[in-house]
Scaffold this motif. Structure first.
Motif, PDB file in Angstrom:
ATOM      1  N   ILE A   1       0.831  -1.205   0.000  1.00  0.00           N
ATOM      2  CA  ILE A   1       0.000   0.000   0.000  1.00  0.00           C
ATOM      3  C   ILE A   1       0.868   1.259   0.000  1.00  0.00           C
ATOM      4  CG2 ILE A   1      -1.638   1.324   1.387  1.00  0.00           C
ATOM      5  CD1 ILE A   1      -2.898  -1.331   2.221  1.00  0.00           C
ATOM      6  N   VAL A   2       1.955   1.263   0.788  1.00  0.00           N
ATOM      7  CA  VAL A   2       2.862   2.424   0.790  1.00  0.00           C
ATOM      8  C   VAL A   2       3.487   2.600  -0.589  1.00  0.00           C
ATOM      9  CG1 VAL A   2       4.994   3.362   1.748  1.00  0.00           C
ATOM     10  CG2 VAL A   2       3.313   2.284   3.260  1.00  0.00           C
ATOM     11  N   GLY A   3       3.896   1.479  -1.201  1.00  0.00           N
ATOM     12  CA  GLY A   3       4.465   1.557  -2.539  1.00  0.00           C
ATOM     13  C   GLY A   3       3.466   2.102  -3.546  1.00  0.00           C
ATOM     14  N   MET A   4       2.218   1.649  -3.452  1.00  0.00           N
ATOM     15  CA  MET A   4       1.179   2.161  -4.350  1.00  0.00           C
ATOM     16  C   MET A   4       0.915   3.642  -4.118  1.00  0.00           C
ATOM     17  SD  MET A   4      -0.089  -0.084  -6.498  1.00  0.00           S
ATOM     18  CE  MET A   4      -1.734   0.532  -6.835  1.00  0.00           C
ATOM     19  N   PHE A   5       1.092   4.111  -2.889  1.00  0.00           N
ATOM     20  CA  PHE A   5       0.845   5.516  -2.573  1.00  0.00           C
ATOM     21  C   PHE A   5       1.928   6.420  -3.154  1.00  0.00           C
ATOM     22  CE2 PHE A   5       1.378   9.231   0.182  1.00  0.00           C
ATOM     23  CZ  PHE A   5       0.098   9.765   0.143  1.00  0.00           C
TER      24      PHE A   5
ATOM     25  N   LEU B   1     -10.740   5.471   2.120  1.00  0.00           N
ATOM     26  CA  LEU B   1      -9.814   6.546   2.474  1.00  0.00           C
ATOM     27  C   LEU B   1      -9.482   7.468   1.306  1.00  0.00           C
ATOM     28  CD1 LEU B   1      -7.321   4.605   4.794  1.00  0.00           C
ATOM     29  CD2 LEU B   1      -9.353   5.919   5.422  1.00  0.00           C
ATOM     30  N   MET B   2      -9.233   6.895   0.111  1.00  0.00           N
ATOM     31  CA  MET B   2      -8.766   7.728  -1.003  1.00  0.00           C
ATOM     32  C   MET B   2      -9.903   8.385  -1.771  1.00  0.00           C
ATOM     33  SD  MET B   2      -6.666   6.809  -4.448  1.00  0.00           S
ATOM     34  CE  MET B   2      -8.218   6.566  -5.315  1.00  0.00           C
ATOM     35  N   VAL B   3     -10.921   7.624  -2.151  1.00  0.00           N
ATOM     36  CA  VAL B   3     -11.982   8.156  -3.009  1.00  0.00           C
ATOM     37  C   VAL B   3     -12.676   9.375  -2.406  1.00  0.00           C
ATOM     38  CG1 VAL B   3     -14.240   7.624  -4.029  1.00  0.00           C
ATOM     39  CG2 VAL B   3     -12.351   6.004  -4.256  1.00  0.00           C
ATOM     40  N   PRO B   4     -13.055   9.374  -1.101  1.00  0.00           N
ATOM     41  CA  PRO B   4     -13.712  10.577  -0.561  1.00  0.00           C
ATOM     42  C   PRO B   4     -12.843  11.828  -0.641  1.00  0.00           C
ATOM     43  CG  PRO B   4     -14.068   8.706   0.899  1.00  0.00           C
ATOM     44  CD  PRO B   4     -13.050   8.265  -0.106  1.00  0.00           C
ATOM     45  N   VAL B   5     -11.535  11.663  -0.475  1.00  0.00           N
ATOM     46  CA  VAL B   5     -10.648  12.824  -0.503  1.00  0.00           C
ATOM     47  C   VAL B   5     -10.381  13.282  -1.934  1.00  0.00           C
ATOM     48  CG1 VAL B   5      -8.337  13.662   0.070  1.00  0.00           C
ATOM     49  CG2 VAL B   5      -9.569  12.187   1.672  1.00  0.00           C
ATOM     50  N   VAL B   6     -10.021  12.341  -2.803  1.00  0.00           N
ATOM     51  CA  VAL B   6      -9.580  12.690  -4.152  1.00  0.00           C
ATOM     52  C   VAL B   6     -10.763  12.962  -5.077  1.00  0.00           C
ATOM     53  CG1 VAL B   6      -8.328  11.866  -6.177  1.00  0.00           C
ATOM     54  CG2 VAL B   6      -7.433  11.414  -3.897  1.00  0.00           C
TER      55      VAL B   6
ATOM     56  N   TYR C   1     -10.616  -1.731   0.160  1.00  0.00           N
ATOM     57  CA  TYR C   1     -11.178  -1.023   1.309  1.00  0.00           C
ATOM     58  C   TYR C   1     -10.448   0.295   1.539  1.00  0.00           C
ATOM     59  CZ  TYR C   1     -14.003  -5.049   2.804  1.00  0.00           C
ATOM     60  OH  TYR C   1     -14.926  -6.059   2.887  1.00  0.00           O
ATOM     61  N   TYR C   2      -9.128   0.239   1.519  1.00  0.00           N
ATOM     62  CA  TYR C   2      -8.345   1.464   1.729  1.00  0.00           C
ATOM     63  C   TYR C   2      -8.630   2.486   0.628  1.00  0.00           C
ATOM     64  CZ  TYR C   2      -5.503  -0.407   5.539  1.00  0.00           C
ATOM     65  OH  TYR C   2      -5.076  -0.897   6.743  1.00  0.00           O
ATOM     66  N   VAL C   3      -8.711   2.002  -0.611  1.00  0.00           N
ATOM     67  CA  VAL C   3      -8.941   2.904  -1.736  1.00  0.00           C
ATOM     68  C   VAL C   3     -10.322   3.549  -1.646  1.00  0.00           C
ATOM     69  CG1 VAL C   3      -9.259   3.010  -4.234  1.00  0.00           C
ATOM     70  CG2 VAL C   3      -7.332   1.737  -3.286  1.00  0.00           C
TER      71      VAL C   3
END
Length: 886
Positions: free
Chosen positions: A61-65, A495-500, A490-492
């Motif tokens: 996940i860190v690598g993908m980020f 956590l990510m979709v609402p922000v981005v 789940y993380y995407v």
């Protein structure tokens, strides 16, 4: 004006500073990019359930980020560094050569090391454990090699244009500075001719060979014809490759490959294709028998009878793509079909800030009908027909899977709509801006399907008694072998979709912080696409095709953005000091480095564009990361290629900042450009000291074939594309006595321009003069009507709605066109707003005019577009609009 006048070093980036920043960005990007691949590969270097631990998932996940951050940093920097002209061109050449060698070398090393070569050799020893690394290798190698190909093109261009990297080449633009009145926008030699014959090619060739000291070289008739021939050749080749090579090959790849990418190793692929189990029970899908084989070190080559399976849903999906794309292309070549599909049906849905659908085109309606048919067929297949590997699925699981497939289809469509390739503009018969609306629409549907899909699976796993099915819980191994992928999703999704994609796409963010929105968008897209391909077994079947088009589009954009450009002039077109409404407009004229193969010479030439197209402009003096879209305001026949850019930020003429920090913090990009333009007009800064990059031209060129009347309606700075059209058609009419180069009669052209201050009318005095001189000789086929809505400061000439029409008529003393635009003889304007119902009634009132043969093209603020569209559609005219709200 700004108090305690800022110096160039205080307010703007110096060129040497921008180079240092770009090199730093490039190095940081490379480091993050390498780290991302290390973390991803170290987390899941091989496919084994034993390695799916919290530690490895965290690494992944860190690598993908950090992967998209590094990728965007080094990719955006490398193409700016390749076009730097602040140092000797040998520096650019060495940088490009080393970059090309590095890209191909790194790609080649990992092509062998990470298993692509073994997979392509169809070796039976290739294990499923290496598939994760293989997928990473495919992405890495493609990125390196495609970047290398693009950079190789840039390097060849740099070699051919080496003379343009000198300071002397940039200084040529300053040699013959003249005022706007001394340098008319339309060439003075374009007097109306008695016949239809263009100036001789010899004259144009001489013009092409001799670089003017005062600016860029105009393209000669022979060069323009040559470029059009090359463009048509590439168009035909591209169409052939897409429809008859790429799509069939990808369809075949779909037939022979299993759905799940983690099963795509040679031994299992052959085993699946050689199996005859499904042949007797599968009556929906189509099977093709052929001979295949597998190479083994022990037994050598073994031959099998294989069966390629064409899935029913995939067949209809690619038939949909083929039909829509081919129909779009044929329509773009047929005048009658294009006009018929552009006919609009009035709806009248207009709620400010919520929805505005005044009308829809027949082309749009046709598309949606075909789309709905395809979705119904696909849904029926997935719910009632599709054969799963396991036993019969529960209804909830089947619908959960189908909702996921729908989300993938929506993703494919918004990826298609995100390219700047004109195919989809022609398909919808809409503008670039409207295509962005389709992109947003399909993206919203994709996100909704994603959340519904996730919730349905959580409910289903709970009903089935799974112990670890909730978000961020332990891995539910008992259900399926790849169930660790929902952890990433789940993380995407949480956590990510609402922000981005929710907060990051608000209107305020898009309008005031466009760069934040844009780079967040790209950041999220890279993660989302990778996560979907990782998680959804069917995803690659749908989204690889639009990803391929988007990749080609990106390569073209990168090559364009790295062209060496020269600022021909940067000046103030409208000064806020000279008008009480403080409207400020800058004029940026530029040229593009070019090489003439016929004569073996390089020179700065006007960009080859078509009327109505736009470009993205980057100015290194102002920002390292900002690219802004602007319509080309000049006509195709004008002496220079330029954009007119209105200051949308704080007005320079009203500023009273006490220090440079306060000024810089409050100035937007367009404001800073206007400051540069002031200095350029005052000879405080040389054109060679302003570094720009131009990406384009893009957008659907304006096509007037088949129309007898063109009505151009502009609001404010929306005049820019319409002036390009008006100026081009006027110049052709002057050159060919009312006809175009092919001898076809040009349509009548009516230009209506509404703006706040009459000072803006003087931006095009040369065009108005040529209009005055030429129009009587062609029976007044051109007309110009100008309206200024404010008569001094913020005093509007329109009264409140409750005032009676009679009161308004009496109190409005400027009800006639009784004001002359300065420096013209008879171009008149009036104070007031036009009555669109009355003004556009000429569409039906004129007995010689066919409403279906009238095109109304409007560009400006949304209220103006809505009002004009409403009346134009009611009168039966064809309607086209641009608001450039990306």
């Amino acid at each position: 004006m700004i108090e305690s006048k800022p110096s160039r070093d205080d307010l703007f980036y110096h060129l040497s500073t921008s180079i240092v920043i770009q090199w730093g960005q490039f190095c940081v990007g490379i480091v993050l990019y390498v780290m991302s691949y290390y973390l991803i590969n170290d987390g899941f270097g091989v496919w084994s359930t034993d390695l799916v631990t919290a530690r490895n998932v965290t690494k992944f996940i860190v690598g993908m980020f950090i992967f998209p951050i590094g990728f965007l940093l080094w990719q955006s920097a490398i193409f700016r560094l390749s076009s730097q002209s602040s140092y000797h061109w040998i520096g650019n050449l060495l940088f490009l050569l080393l970059s090309v060698v590095a890209c191909f070398t790194v790609g080649g090393v990992y092509f062998v090391r990470w298993g692509i070569q073994d997979w392509l050799q169809w070796n039976s020893s290739f294990s499923s454990l290496g598939l994760v690394t293989l997928i990473q290798a495919v992405y890495l190698v493609l990125t390196m090699w495609l970047t290398g190909i693009t950079l190789f093109h840039v390097m060849l261009r740099a070699i051919l244009q080496r003379d343009l990297y000198s300071t002397e080449a940039k200084l040529d633009a300053n040699a013959g500075k003249h005022s706007a009145e001394e340098q008319p926008l339309i060439a003075t030699e374009m007097a109306a001719t008695n016949g239809h014959t263009a100036p001789s090619d010899d004259t144009n060739d001489d013009e092409a060979l001799s670089a003017s000291k005062g600016g860029a070289i105009r393209l000669s008739a022979r060069e323009r014809e040559s470029e059009q021939t090359v463009s048509k050749f590439f168009e035909y080749v591209s169409i052939f490759l897409f429809f008859f090579v790429f799509l069939p090959l990808f369809m075949w790849f779909n037939c022979v490959m299993p759905s799940d990418w983690h099963r795509m190793y040679p031994a299992l692929i052959i085993s699946k294709m050689a199996s005859t189990t499904a042949l007797t029970v599968d009556t929906w899908n189509i099977y093709f028998q052929f001979t295949c084989g597998l190479q083994s070190e022990l037994t050598g080559y073994t031959e099998y009878t294989c069966y390629a399976r064409l899935y029913f849903d995939i067949l209809y999906w690619y038939l949909f793509i083929f039909v829509i794309g081919m129909f779009a292309y044929i329509t773009s070549k047929s005048i009658s079909m294009r006009i018929a599909l552009r006919k609009r049906v009035y709806l009248g849905l207009h709620i400010p800030s919520i929805i505005s659908v005044i009308s829809v085109s027949v082309g749009e309606i046709l598309f949606w009908l075909i789309w709905l048919v395809m979705m119904v067929i696909s849904g029926y297949y997935w719910v009632h027909v599709h054969m799963y590997d396991e036993s019969v699925k529960p209804t909830l699981e089947i619908w959960a899977r189908y909702v996921g497939v729908m989300g993938i289809q929506f993703m494919a469509m918004f990826l298609f709509c995100s390219t700047r390739i004109r195919l989809w503009n022609d398909c919808f018969m809409v503008s670039v801006e409207h295509l962005v609306a389709y992109h947003r629409f399909f993206a919203v549907l994709f996100i909704l399907c994603g959340y519904i899909h996730m919730i349905m699976w959580i409910v289903y796993l709970g009903q089935e008694g799974e112990s670890n099915y909730k978000p961020f819980a332990a891995i539910p191994w008992s259900y399926h072998a790849d169930n660790f992928t929902p952890i990433v999703q789940y993380y995407v999704m949480i956590l990510m979709v609402p922000v981005v994609y929710l907060m990051g796409t608000f209107y305020v963010v898009r309008r005031r912080y466009f760069e934040l929105f844009y780079y967040l968008h790209l950041f999220g897209a890279l993660i989302m696409v990778a996560a979907i391909l990782w998680h959804a077994s069917q995803a690659w079947r749908y989204i690889v095709a639009p990803l391929a088009l988007y990749t080609i589009d990106r390569m073209i954009r990168m090559a364009n953005s790295s062209r060496i450009c020269r600022v021909e002039s940067l000046s103030v077109a409208v000064s806020g000091v000279d008008n009480e409404n403080h409207i400020e407009v800058s004029k940026l004229a530029f040229s593009i480095g070019a090489y003439n193969m016929s004569y073996g010479e390089s020179a700065f030439k006007n960009m080859n564009f078509a009327m109505g197209q736009y470009v993205f402009i980057h100015c290194s003096n102002i920002s390292m990361y900002e690219w802004h879209p602007f319509t080309v305001a000049s006509g195709e026949e004008d002496n220079e290629c330029y954009c007119l850019i209105q200051n949308e930020g704080s007005k320079i003429s009203q500023m009273h900042y006490q220090n440079e920090e306060e000024a810089h913090a409050n100035l937007q990009w367009s404001s800073l450009l206007h400051v540069l333009a002031q200095r350029g007009s005052n000879n405080e800064i040389g054109n060679h000291e302003v570094e720009i990059h131009v990406d384009g031209p893009y957008g659907k060129p304006f096509v007037y074939d088949g129309y007898s009347r063109i009505m151009l309606v502009a609001g404010g700075i929306g005049i820019t594309p319409l002036h390009s059209i008006f100026s081009t058609l006027l110049a052709r009419s002057m050159k060919y006595a009312g006809n175009d180069a092919q001898g076809n009669v040009l349509p009548s052209v009516d230009l209506v321009w509404v703006c706040r201050d009459s000072a803006m009318f003087s931006m095009f005095t040369a065009t108005w003069r040529h209009y005055e001189e030429h129009n009587p000789s062609i029976n007044n086929k051109f007309s110009v009507r100008l309206f200024a809505t404010r008569q001094g400061g913020n005093v509007s000439v329109i009264h409140d709605d409750e005032d009676s029409k009679e009161d308004q008529r009496i109190s409005r003393h400027d009800s006639e066109f009784n004001h002359v635009v300065p420096h013209t003889d008879a171009t008149m304007y009036t104070f007031g707003r036009p009555d669109w119902h009355t003004l556009l009634s000429v569409i039906q009132d004129d007995t010689t005019n066919d409403p279906s043969g009238t095109l109304v093209f409007a560009c400006g603020p949304q209220p103006l577009l809505a009002a004009v569209e409403k009346e134009a559609v009611k009168y039966g005219a064809r309607f086209q609009s641009e608001g450039f709200l990306f």
